[in-house]
Design an enzyme around this catalytic site. Structure first.
Site, PDB file in Angstrom:
ATOM      1  N   HIS A 397       0.812  -1.223   0.000  1.00 48.79           N
ATOM      2  CA  HIS A 397       0.000   0.000   0.000  1.00 48.79           C
ATOM      3  C   HIS A 397       0.845   1.273   0.000  1.00 48.79           C
ATOM      4  CE1 HIS A 397      -3.634   2.093   0.033  1.00 48.79           C
ATOM      5  NE2 HIS A 397      -4.091   1.841   1.258  1.00 48.79           N
ATOM      6  N   ASP A 401      -2.482   1.747  -4.532  1.00 47.05           N
ATOM      7  CA  ASP A 401      -3.701   2.163  -3.847  1.00 47.05           C
ATOM      8  C   ASP A 401      -4.772   1.083  -3.949  1.00 47.05           C
ATOM      9  OD1 ASP A 401      -2.655   4.619  -3.087  1.00 47.05           O
ATOM     10  OD2 ASP A 401      -3.318   5.604  -4.934  1.00 47.05           O
TER      11      ASP A 401
END
Length: 426
Positions: A397, A401
């Site tokens: 992450h 995204d």
């Protein structure tokens, strides 16, 4: 061999790209034993694979120079063999010659004991841990190297995500000992303490490192794979007759994922240690998690983007077979750019796999199950039996995204739900 004398020094062979050292896990011969040329002499463990080292010559093993659990550099002296020795042992001679060996990866059998070395091998640090996940390969938790400008996966991942450490003595040299605690013995006389095999210790270190390195998140969606199930059912006999390989769902999942990576390059990438640079790969070197008796390994299918279903099925079957028979080469366990773990192979619906550092994503494919699913056709709602499967993507992450991950899974879903035809098989 260049020596004119009968005593030969056996050296630690090259064990694969980027491998600089190995750990002596088991001697299969002891001083005084006769050994034939190419017969297994000892077992060595690296961060990529357990390797059986063959003797380069036949003769009598005069002495061993390193102990089990010693970390030994490539090229270091391991043992001395008398190439002209009789059937009974004799005293060691001065060694002039030496030879390199190539590792044999078909390790079987139990190991006898041996004498301690006359002088200890120099201390070296153990192989640098990488990443993985709950069931890493015997990728030795497969691991990776950096070659041709590509960062490679340095960790192992899961196929079923549940490698178990056997309570009996393992091939990597773990020894089970009965607990000496009187209280424990009285409460449970079968209580046993066991030293973890080196592979399991490597896996543990890499799992923790992966989780500590990346901000990992998992996204899951469900795909209707009825069309794939129908195509497979209609052609599996013909496919097997043509290729000699069973047609499973895995090559379809692999093909869909590889195709999707061309449109979602952030998941076929790696990020550097300080997260200041990301490398996007133009080709897909696909790691496939394979379960084996020695733990999970992740061999890499090179240039997977160039393969059709037949090519992927053949490559996956070949890698899996050689992992399970101990014949996979260390260089085949590194250099991956993306990993696929078939968590459904043992019935799991989905999982949250841990990514292989420094890769940015790993795809988990769940079991294909038939369920009654509401469908709407031309405005009319009906209930149908459909073949369904969960797809999960764990991603870094820091650079990927949630929307990126969801779009990637959606592309795979669309490919699986209507993009395959008989012409795609060969």
């Amino acid at each position: 061999m260049t020596s004119t004398q009968s005593a030969m020094t056996v050296r630690m062979p090259t064990l694969g790209e980027s491998v600089e050292e190995g750990t002596i896990t088991r001697w299969l011969k002891e001083p005084g034993d006769r050994v034939e040329a190419e017969e297994a002499l000892l077992e060595v463990s690296t961060d990529k694979v357990d390797t059986e080292i063959p003797s380069p010559v036949g003769g009598i093993l005069l002495k061993v120079l390193v102990s089990e659990d010693d970390v030994v550099a490539i090229g270091a002296d391991l043992a001395v063999i008398d190439t002209e020795g009789p059937s009974s042992p004799r005293t060691p001679e001065t060694t002039d010659g030496d030879t390199d060996l190539s590792p044999s990866l078909d390790a079987e059998g139990q190991a006898p004991g041996r004498t301690r070395p006359e002088s200890p091998a120099p201390e070296q640090s153990e192989s640098e841990p990488a990443s993985p996940e709950r069931e890493v390969t015997h990728s030795k938790a497969t691991t990776g190297s950096r070659s041709s400008g590509e960062s490679s996966a340095k960790g192992a991942t899961t196929e079923t995500q549940q490698a178990t450490a056997e309570p009996q003595t393992s091939r990597s040299g773990a020894e089970a000992t009965v607990s000496t605690s009187s209280a424990a013995s009285q409460d449970n006389p079968t209580t046993v303490s066991e030293k973890l095999p080196r592979i399991r210790r490597t896996i543990a270190a890499r799992m923790v490192e992966s989780l500590q390195t990346a901000a990992q998140l998992t996204t899951v969606l469900e795909a209707d794979v009825t069309s794939v199930a129908d195509l497979r059912r209609a052609h599996k006999d013909e496919f097997y007759a043509h290729t000699g390989v069973k047609l499973s769902f895995l090559p379809f999942f692999a093909k869909a994922a590889v195709s999707a990576l061309s449109d979602h390059r952030v998941l076929n990438a790696s990020v550097n240690a300080d997260v200041t640079e990301i490398t996007y790969y133009g080709r897909v070197h696909l790691g496939i998690a394979v379960d084996s008796d020695n733990g999970l390994m992740v061999p890499v299918v090179r240039d997977a983007q160039d393969l059709d279903i037949e090519g992927l099925a053949r490559a996956i079957a070949d890698k899996a077979e050689r992992v399970r028979t101990g014949k996979i080469g260390p260089d085949e366990l590194g250099g991956g750019t993306f990993t696929l773990t078939n968590t459904g192979s043992r019935g799991a619906l989905f999982d949250t796999p841990i990514i292989n550092q420094p890769q940015t994503g790993i795809l988990g494919t769940g079991a294909v199950v038939e369920r009654i699913v509401p469908t709407r056709r031309d405005g009319a709602l009906s209930l149908e039996v459909r073949s369904m499967a969960y797809l999960s993507i764990s991603y870094d992450h820091r650079v990927v995204d949630g929307a990126d991950a969801a779009r990637f899974l959606t592309t795979i879903k669309q490919r699986l739900e209507g993009g395959f035809h008989a012409s795609d098989l060969y």
